[in-house]
Design an enzyme around this catalytic site. Structure first.
Site, PDB file in Angstrom:
ATOM      1  N   HIS A   1      -4.754 -10.378 -31.808  1.00  0.00           N
ATOM      2  CA  HIS A   1      -3.312 -11.454 -31.933  1.00  0.00           C
ATOM      3  C   HIS A   1      -3.083 -12.695 -32.683  1.00  0.00           C
ATOM      4  O   HIS A   1      -2.474 -13.331 -32.914  1.00  0.00           O
ATOM      5  CB  HIS A   1      -4.080 -11.682 -30.393  1.00  0.00           C
ATOM      6  CG  HIS A   1      -2.839 -12.490 -29.810  1.00  0.00           C
ATOM      7  ND1 HIS A   1      -1.980 -12.864 -28.909  1.00  0.00           N
ATOM      8  CD2 HIS A   1      -2.934 -14.391 -29.770  1.00  0.00           C
ATOM      9  CE1 HIS A   1      -1.592 -13.300 -28.450  1.00  0.00           C
ATOM     10  NE2 HIS A   1      -1.742 -15.216 -29.040  1.00  0.00           N
ATOM     11  N   GLU A   2      -4.430 -13.095 -33.411  1.00  0.00           N
ATOM     12  CA  GLU A   2      -4.251 -14.257 -33.765  1.00  0.00           C
ATOM     13  C   GLU A   2      -3.892 -13.641 -35.020  1.00  0.00           C
ATOM     14  O   GLU A   2      -3.046 -14.957 -35.306  1.00  0.00           O
ATOM     15  CB  GLU A   2      -5.898 -15.158 -33.992  1.00  0.00           C
ATOM     16  CG  GLU A   2      -6.413 -15.626 -33.038  1.00  0.00           C
ATOM     17  CD  GLU A   2      -5.563 -16.589 -32.010  1.00  0.00           C
ATOM     18  OE1 GLU A   2      -4.691 -17.167 -32.529  1.00  0.00           O
ATOM     19  OE2 GLU A   2      -5.324 -15.987 -30.595  1.00  0.00           O
TER      20      GLU A   2
ATOM     21  N   HIS B   1      -0.550 -14.323 -35.297  1.00  0.00           N
ATOM     22  CA  HIS B   1       0.309 -15.575 -35.356  1.00  0.00           C
ATOM     23  C   HIS B   1       0.311 -15.688 -37.082  1.00  0.00           C
ATOM     24  O   HIS B   1       2.092 -16.599 -37.535  1.00  0.00           O
ATOM     25  CB  HIS B   1      -0.141 -16.260 -35.293  1.00  0.00           C
ATOM     26  CG  HIS B   1      -0.575 -16.774 -33.480  1.00  0.00           C
ATOM     27  ND1 HIS B   1       0.928 -17.535 -32.848  1.00  0.00           N
ATOM     28  CD2 HIS B   1      -1.093 -17.000 -32.480  1.00  0.00           C
ATOM     29  CE1 HIS B   1       0.839 -16.805 -31.477  1.00  0.00           C
ATOM     30  NE2 HIS B   1      -0.294 -17.022 -31.156  1.00  0.00           N
TER      31      HIS B   1
ATOM     32  N   GLU C   1       3.591 -16.214 -28.459  1.00  0.00           N
ATOM     33  CA  GLU C   1       2.672 -15.695 -27.373  1.00  0.00           C
ATOM     34  C   GLU C   1       2.181 -14.092 -27.013  1.00  0.00           C
ATOM     35  O   GLU C   1       2.134 -13.343 -27.606  1.00  0.00           O
ATOM     36  CB  GLU C   1       2.208 -16.000 -26.644  1.00  0.00           C
ATOM     37  CG  GLU C   1       1.375 -17.177 -26.436  1.00  0.00           C
ATOM     38  CD  GLU C   1       0.385 -17.601 -27.715  1.00  0.00           C
ATOM     39  OE1 GLU C   1      -0.492 -16.432 -27.358  1.00  0.00           O
ATOM     40  OE2 GLU C   1       0.137 -18.512 -28.142  1.00  0.00           O
TER      41      GLU C   1
END
Length: 263
Positions: free
Chosen positions: A134-135, A138, A196
């Site tokens: 997920h990070e 970004h 997100e």
């Protein structure tokens, strides 16, 4: 004259668009990633100085191991898909910081930090991979660049970062902190709902690319949603609720499983 200016600005915006890998979403890219990196590196170094770094522990080494595995798989995919220039902007670094915060984040260029508070929720390296994917997403999706591009236009009507720094360095610094998800007084701030959910989708695929079972992601988010009791953990203090995130993850599971190669 007004119509001409509008047409010129519209043309500039169209010219300054980029596509997010995999999702194909168009995004504003009027700020170059290379322009942001000096600010990012300065801020990351400051965070490391202000917090106890425990990367040399067993948990810390797990974070590093998962980070390297996912970033290597993602870079190989991006190069294959023609994103060589994007890959060249990454200088991956993975650190574990001592804090009760149930949180993790990634700055542009691939500078990642996990807090020890999130480690009991991850439970194992597959759980770490859910968060890491997920990070990393970004950074791959250049969400900070997009937010900064929008912020500069909205607040200053400028598209050149160096010009903005010269004319109003305080505001530019604040836009930068908000763009990377950081506030000087509030700590790490949430990204938008759009970013997100996009990071959730990409992160699911990225962990699968690295050989981690993406079917563990909804299970992790269930643990995360109950980790804070009545008050959700900081990692969940973003716009999408945990139920919606889990629903979207399950909806994207078949896509992620196509990239899954167990190791």
């Amino acid at each position: 004259m007004k119509k001409i200016i509008i047409l010129l600005l519209t043309g500039l915006v169209v010219y300054s668009c980029a596509k997010v890998p995999l999702t194909g979403r168009n995004q504003l890219a009027m700020v170059d990633n290379a322009e942001i990196m000096p600010l990012v590196e300065e801020q990351y170094d400051q965070v490391l100085k202000e917090n106890k770094v425990v990367t040399n522990t067993a948990d810390g080494q797990s974070v590093v191991r998962v980070g390297k595995r996912i970033s290597a798989a993602v870079e190989a995919f991006l190069i294959q898909e023609g994103y060589q220039e994007l890959v060249e902007t990454f200088e991956w670094e993975f650190n574990l910081l001592e804090s009760d915060q149930v949180n993790a984040w990634c700055m542009p260029g691939g500078l990642v930090a996990f807090y020890t508070g999130i480690m009991p929720v991850t439970q194992n390296e597959t759980g770490i991979a859910v968060v890491m994917g997920h990070e990393v997403a970004h950074a791959v999706a250049s969400h900070a660049r997009e937010r900064m591009s929008n912020g500069l236009i909205a607040n200053m009507g400028l598209s050149v970062l160096s010009t903005a720094m010269g004319q109003n360095p305080t505001m530019t610094q604040q836009i930068f902190l908000q763009s990377v998800g950081m506030g000087s007084q509030l700590g790490m701030l949430s990204f938008s709902r759009k970013h997100e959910l996009e990071a959730d989708e990409l992160g699911l695929i990225f962990m699968a690319m690295a050989g981690y079972d993406p079917r563990e992601a909804p299970i992790f988010w269930e643990r995360m949603s109950s980790a804070g009791g009545e008050a959700p953990p900081e990692f969940l203090s973003t716009h999408p609720g945990p139920d919606r995130r889990i629903e979207r993850l399950n909806a994207n599971m078949d896509k992620a499983l196509k990239y899954y190669n167990p190791q």
